[in-house]
Design a protein around this motif. Structure first.
Motif, PDB file in Angstrom:
ATOM      1  N   VAL A  15       0.838  -1.206   0.000  1.00 13.13           N
ATOM      2  CA  VAL A  15       0.000   0.000   0.000  1.00 13.13           C
ATOM      3  C   VAL A  15       0.873   1.257   0.000  1.00 13.13           C
ATOM      4  O   VAL A  15       0.590   2.221  -0.722  1.00 13.13           O
ATOM      5  N   GLU A  18       2.224   1.745  -3.442  1.00 16.20           N
ATOM      6  CA  GLU A  18       1.167   2.242  -4.322  1.00 16.20           C
ATOM      7  C   GLU A  18       0.908   3.729  -4.079  1.00 16.20           C
ATOM      8  O   GLU A  18       0.764   4.503  -5.027  1.00 16.20           O
ATOM      9  N   LEU A  24      -0.974   2.234 -10.057  1.00 18.21           N
ATOM     10  CA  LEU A  24      -1.939   1.132 -10.131  1.00 18.21           C
ATOM     11  C   LEU A  24      -1.252  -0.190 -10.475  1.00 18.21           C
ATOM     12  O   LEU A  24      -1.655  -0.894 -11.384  1.00 18.21           O
ATOM     13  N   THR A  26       0.869  -2.095  -7.604  1.00 18.20           N
ATOM     14  CA  THR A  26       0.958  -2.934  -6.403  1.00 18.20           C
ATOM     15  C   THR A  26      -0.358  -3.058  -5.654  1.00 18.20           C
ATOM     16  O   THR A  26      -0.478  -3.917  -4.779  1.00 18.20           O
ATOM     17  N   ILE A  27      -1.334  -2.243  -5.987  1.00 13.19           N
ATOM     18  CA  ILE A  27      -2.608  -2.291  -5.258  1.00 13.19           C
ATOM     19  C   ILE A  27      -3.294  -3.647  -5.428  1.00 13.19           C
ATOM     20  O   ILE A  27      -3.948  -4.145  -4.519  1.00 13.19           O
ATOM     21  N   TRP A  28      -3.114  -4.261  -6.592  1.00 16.65           N
ATOM     22  CA  TRP A  28      -3.753  -5.561  -6.835  1.00 16.65           C
ATOM     23  C   TRP A  28      -3.133  -6.646  -5.945  1.00 16.65           C
ATOM     24  O   TRP A  28      -3.827  -7.518  -5.447  1.00 16.65           O
ATOM     25  N   ALA A  30      -1.763  -5.969  -3.083  1.00 13.71           N
ATOM     26  CA  ALA A  30      -2.196  -5.625  -1.732  1.00 13.71           C
ATOM     27  C   ALA A  30      -3.542  -6.293  -1.438  1.00 13.71           C
ATOM     28  O   ALA A  30      -3.772  -6.761  -0.316  1.00 13.71           O
ATOM     29  N   ARG A  65      -7.775  -4.139 -13.511  1.00 10.24           N
ATOM     30  CA  ARG A  65      -6.798  -3.124 -13.928  1.00 10.24           C
ATOM     31  C   ARG A  65      -7.210  -2.429 -15.228  1.00 10.24           C
ATOM     32  O   ARG A  65      -7.150  -1.198 -15.304  1.00 10.24           O
TER      33      ARG A  65
END
Length: 149
Positions: A15, A18, A24, A26-28, A30, A65
């Motif tokens: 997080v 990110e 957009l 590393t959020i996935w 996370a 994404r």
């Protein structure tokens, strides 16, 4: 308990990355780490935690994404460099790649310019099209005059 702390630490790191990059990316992962943290807190075995992390991360990446990129990039405006490609300018100092000289006026601004073709010199006063930008130099070619005019 140690697995929960490890997954929670990974979640926090992802997080923070990110938030620092806003790319957009590393959020996935996370999201996958969050699911793995919950699984670890419920006592799931390590192989299941890892599997859930990987599956949820990939599913989020593949399915959400493209949708997120479409909505987050709609208001993005071109930078000066992006907006000059394809534009017309006028040569104010003859462009000679061998001598390393040349300038173009484009939208009221002076730019250093180079010819797209190494061996071609473009004389002063010629109208040129911007093909690309290399650092702070425009890469240009002479605009072809239409025959029959």
């Amino acid at each position: 308990m140690m697995e929960v702390i490890s997954w929670l630490a990974l979640l926090i790191v992802l997080v923070v990355i990110e938030l620092a990059t806003m790319g957009l990316t590393t959020i996935w992962f996370a999201g996958g780490a969050l699911v793995a943290t919950i699984a670890a807190a419920c006592g799931a075995p390590l192989f299941l935690q890892i599997a859930l992390f990987l599956i949820v991360s990939v599913v989020l990446l593949v399915f959400t994404r493209p949708l997120a990129m479409r909505y987050f990039n709609t208001g993005r405006t071109k930078t000066n460099v992006d907006s000059v490609i394809g534009e017309r300018g006028i040569v104010t100092e003859a462009i000679d790649n061998l001598k390393g000289c040349g300038q173009v006026t484009l939208n009221g601004m002076q730019w250093t310019a180079r010819s797209a073709q190494e061996e071609i010199t473009i004389p002063e006063g010629t109208v040129v099209l911007v093909e690309s930008v290399d650092g702070v130099k425009l890469i240009v070619k002479a605009e072809k005059e239409e025959s029959g005019l």
